[in-house]
Design a protein around this motif. Structure first.
Motif, mmCIF file in Angstrom:
data_model
loop_
_atom_site.group_PDB
_atom_site.id
_atom_site.type_symbol
_atom_site.label_atom_id
_atom_site.label_comp_id
_atom_site.label_asym_id
_atom_site.label_seq_id
_atom_site.Cartn_x
_atom_site.Cartn_y
_atom_site.Cartn_z
ATOM 1 N N LEU A 1 41.099 29.951 34.385
ATOM 2 C CA LEU A 1 41.097 31.236 33.679
ATOM 3 C C LEU A 1 39.703 31.859 33.663
ATOM 4 O O LEU A 1 39.541 33.067 33.869
ATOM 5 C CB LEU A 1 41.609 31.055 32.244
ATOM 6 C CG LEU A 1 43.095 30.746 32.097
ATOM 7 C CD1 LEU A 1 43.452 30.495 30.632
ATOM 8 C CD2 LEU A 1 43.945 31.888 32.659
ATOM 9 N N ILE A 2 38.669 31.027 33.419
ATOM 10 C CA ILE A 2 37.310 31.551 33.355
ATOM 11 C C ILE A 2 36.849 32.020 34.736
ATOM 12 O O ILE A 2 36.249 33.097 34.877
ATOM 13 C CB ILE A 2 36.350 30.490 32.786
ATOM 14 C CG1 ILE A 2 36.634 30.282 31.297
ATOM 15 C CG2 ILE A 2 34.901 30.905 32.974
ATOM 16 C CD1 ILE A 2 35.824 29.187 30.664
ATOM 17 N N LEU A 3 37.127 31.232 35.767
ATOM 18 C CA LEU A 3 36.747 31.642 37.120
ATOM 19 C C LEU A 3 37.469 32.926 37.525
ATOM 20 O O LEU A 3 36.872 33.826 38.133
ATOM 21 C CB LEU A 3 37.065 30.529 38.115
ATOM 22 C CG LEU A 3 36.055 29.388 38.218
ATOM 23 C CD1 LEU A 3 36.581 28.303 39.140
ATOM 24 C CD2 LEU A 3 34.715 29.894 38.723
ATOM 25 N N SER A 4 38.755 33.024 37.169
ATOM 26 C CA SER A 4 39.530 34.217 37.513
ATOM 27 C C SER A 4 38.953 35.453 36.835
ATOM 28 O O SER A 4 38.810 36.507 37.461
ATOM 29 C CB SER A 4 41.001 34.033 37.114
ATOM 30 O OG SER A 4 41.575 32.937 37.796
ATOM 31 N N SER A 5 38.630 35.320 35.558
ATOM 32 C CA SER A 5 38.075 36.466 34.833
ATOM 33 C C SER A 5 36.716 36.847 35.400
ATOM 34 O O SER A 5 36.395 38.033 35.537
ATOM 35 C CB SER A 5 37.966 36.157 33.335
ATOM 36 O OG SER A 5 37.029 35.120 33.094
ATOM 37 N N GLY A 6 35.905 35.841 35.770
ATOM 38 C CA GLY A 6 34.591 36.130 36.341
ATOM 39 C C GLY A 6 34.690 36.845 37.676
ATOM 40 O O GLY A 6 33.952 37.800 37.942
ATOM 41 N N LEU A 7 35.622 36.395 38.525
ATOM 42 C CA LEU A 7 35.807 37.055 39.819
ATOM 43 C C LEU A 7 36.312 38.482 39.642
ATOM 44 O O LEU A 7 35.897 39.395 40.371
ATOM 45 C CB LEU A 7 36.796 36.245 40.669
ATOM 46 C CG LEU A 7 36.254 34.919 41.217
ATOM 47 C CD1 LEU A 7 37.370 34.134 41.902
ATOM 48 C CD2 LEU A 7 35.118 35.164 42.201
ATOM 49 N N PHE A 8 37.177 38.697 38.670
ATOM 50 C CA PHE A 8 37.679 40.052 38.425
ATOM 51 C C PHE A 8 36.549 40.978 37.973
ATOM 52 O O PHE A 8 36.436 42.114 38.437
ATOM 53 C CB PHE A 8 38.788 40.036 37.366
ATOM 54 C CG PHE A 8 39.363 41.394 37.096
ATOM 55 C CD1 PHE A 8 40.366 41.903 37.904
ATOM 56 C CD2 PHE A 8 38.900 42.178 36.044
ATOM 57 C CE1 PHE A 8 40.891 43.161 37.675
ATOM 58 C CE2 PHE A 8 39.409 43.433 35.800
ATOM 59 C CZ PHE A 8 40.417 43.929 36.622
ATOM 60 N N VAL A 9 35.709 40.474 37.071
ATOM 61 C CA VAL A 9 34.568 41.276 36.616
ATOM 62 C C VAL A 9 33.668 41.622 37.802
ATOM 63 O O VAL A 9 33.187 42.759 37.917
ATOM 64 C CB VAL A 9 33.770 40.511 35.535
ATOM 65 C CG1 VAL A 9 32.443 41.205 35.244
ATOM 66 C CG2 VAL A 9 34.600 40.426 34.253
ATOM 67 N N PHE A 10 33.453 40.661 38.694
ATOM 68 C CA PHE A 10 32.622 40.911 39.863
ATOM 69 C C PHE A 10 33.234 41.991 40.747
ATOM 70 O O PHE A 10 32.551 42.915 41.198
ATOM 71 C CB PHE A 10 32.452 39.614 40.659
ATOM 72 C CG PHE A 10 31.918 39.828 42.046
ATOM 73 C CD1 PHE A 10 30.623 40.274 42.247
ATOM 74 C CD2 PHE A 10 32.719 39.590 43.153
ATOM 75 C CE1 PHE A 10 30.128 40.475 43.533
ATOM 76 C CE2 PHE A 10 32.236 39.795 44.438
ATOM 77 C CZ PHE A 10 30.938 40.241 44.619
#
Length: 325
Positions: free
Chosen positions: A298-307
Motif C-alpha cells: 500500500l505504501i509503495l503504491s501510494s508513493g508511486l502514484f504521488v510520483f
C-alpha cells in the motif's frame, strides 16, 4: 520575506536515492551491533567520523565561513529533532525485524507530503492526498490494532517508536527546506553531527557505566542503557562504515531537501522499503509477516502514484511555458 530555494527536482531526487541507500546500510550495521554495544556509543563513533569527513566537504563548499548562522536556535531545534528521530528508531530496531521497523517508519514521507502544505505553502492536489491516505492505511495495518498484545512479538510502545521517529524526521526535513535558503548542505550536516556527539556524550555521563541496564532483559532498553565497551577487532570496520555512511546520509538528505520541493523528494524515500526487506533476508534471515507485506504494498503504491502525479504536473507546466514563448 524569505523565499524558498529554486526547485531542482532532478538533483533532489538523485541525492535522496543515494541517501536512502546509505541509510539502508546504516540500519543494517546498527542492528548487527545492537546486541553488544550501547546505542549512544555507536552514535558517538559514527558521528565523530562523519563530522571529520563533513568538515572536509565544508572546505569545498566555501570554507569555515559557511558555518556562521543567524539562526542558531533553529539549527539546534533541527538537530534535536533528528536525534529524537534516530534514537527512537534505533531503539525499536533492536527489538523489531529490519523490514518491520523500516516499513513503520515510512509514514515519514506521508507526514512530509501533508505537512508541506501548512508549513511550506506547497500545493498538493486531492489525488495525491488520497494516495497519502492509502499509505496511512498501510501503516495502520502494520500496527495490527486488532491483535491481542500477547500475539505481538514486541510491545505496542515499541511498534509506535518508528512512527514517532517518522514524525520528528518529517519536521526535520521541512526545516531543512527553510534553512537551506541560507545554509549549505555540508553546514546543515555539521550542525546535526555536533548535536549527535553532544547528546551521546550526555548519555555516557549519565548511563555510560551501564548501571541503569542492570537486571533489564528488554532488548530495546539494553541497547539504550548498556555500558560502553571497546569495539572488538571484527567490529571496527562496521563502526568505520557507520561513520562514512553518517557523513553521506547527512549531506545527501540535506542537499535533497534544500534542492527540491519536499512533496517531490519525499516519495523517493520509499526506495528504502525493498532495501530493508533485502538486508533483513540476506543478513538476518528475516521476512515480513503478511500484514507487513500488505502495508509495504500500500505504501509503495501510494508513493508511486504521488510520483506519477508529480511528473504529470511538471509536464503540464512545461508545455504551458512552451506555449507562452
Amino acid at each position: 520575506m524569505t523565499t524558498l530555494p529554486q526547485n531542482r527536482a532532478g538533483i533532489g531526487i538523485a541525492f535522496i536515492l543515494i541517501g536512502i541507500f546509505c541509510i539502508s546500510i546504516n540500519d543494517m550495521l546498527i542492528k548487527q551491533l545492537s546486541g553488544g554495544y550501547p546505542l549512544h556509543e555507536i552514535v558517538f563513533v559514527r558521528s565523530a567520523i562523519g563530522l571529520m569527513i563533513t568538515l572536509c566537504i565544508v572546505q569545498f563548499e566555501g570554507g569555515w565561513s559557511i558555518l556562521r548562522t543567524s539562526t542558531p536556535w533553529l539549527h539546534a531545534t533541527r538537530g534535536l529533532l533528528i536525534v529524537i528521530s534516530n534514537m527512537s528508531y534505533f531503539v525499536a530496531l533492536a527489538a523489531l525485524p529490519l523490514a518491520d521497523a523500516t516499513a513503520l517508519f515510512f509514514v515519514a514521507p506521508l507526514f512530509i507530503t501533508v505537512l508541506s502544505i501548512p508549513l511550506l505553502g506547497e500545493k498538493v492536489g486531492p489525488l495525491r492526498i488520497g494516495a497519502v491516505l492509502v499509505g496511512f492505511i498501510g501503516v495502520v495495518i502494520m500496527q495490527r490494532p486488532w491483535a491481542d498484545a500477547s500475539e505481538l512479538e514486541v510491545s505496542r510502545l515499541v511498534l509506535l517508536l518508528p512512527v514517532l521517529s517518522a514524525l520528528t524526521y518529517a519536521l526535520n526535513q521541512l526545516m531543512t527546506r527553510k534553512l537551506g535558503v541560507t545554509s549549505k548542505a555540508s553546514a546543515l550536516s555539521v550542525y546535526i553531527q555536533v548535536t549527535f556527539i553532544l547528546v551521546s556524550l550526555l548519555f555516557f555521563l549519565v548511563a555510560g557505566d551501564g548501571r541503569f541496564a542492570e537486571g533489564t532483559t528488554n532488548p530495546s532498553l539494553l541497547f539504550l542503557l548498556r555500558a560502553w565497551v571497546w569495539p572488538a577487532p571484527e567490529d571496527i570496520w562496521a563502526f568505520v562504515g557507520l561513520g562514512l555512511n553518517s557523513a553521506a546520509v547527512g549531506y545527501c538528505l540535506s542537499q535533497a531537501y534544500r534542492s527540491a520541493d519536499a512533496a517531490t523528494v519525499a516519495p523517493f524515500e520509499y526506495a528504502g522499503l525493498p532495501l530493508a526487506v533485502f538486508w533483513g533476508w540476506a543478513i538476518f534471515a528475516e521476512l515480513p509477516v503478511l500484514e507487513v507485506w500488505v502495508g509495504i504494498i500500500l505504501i509503495l503504491s501510494s508513493g508511486l502514484f504521488v510520483f506519477v502525479r508529480e511528473q504529470q504536473k511538471a509536464r503540464v507546466i512545461s508545455r504551458g511555458k512552451v506555449k507562452l514563448r
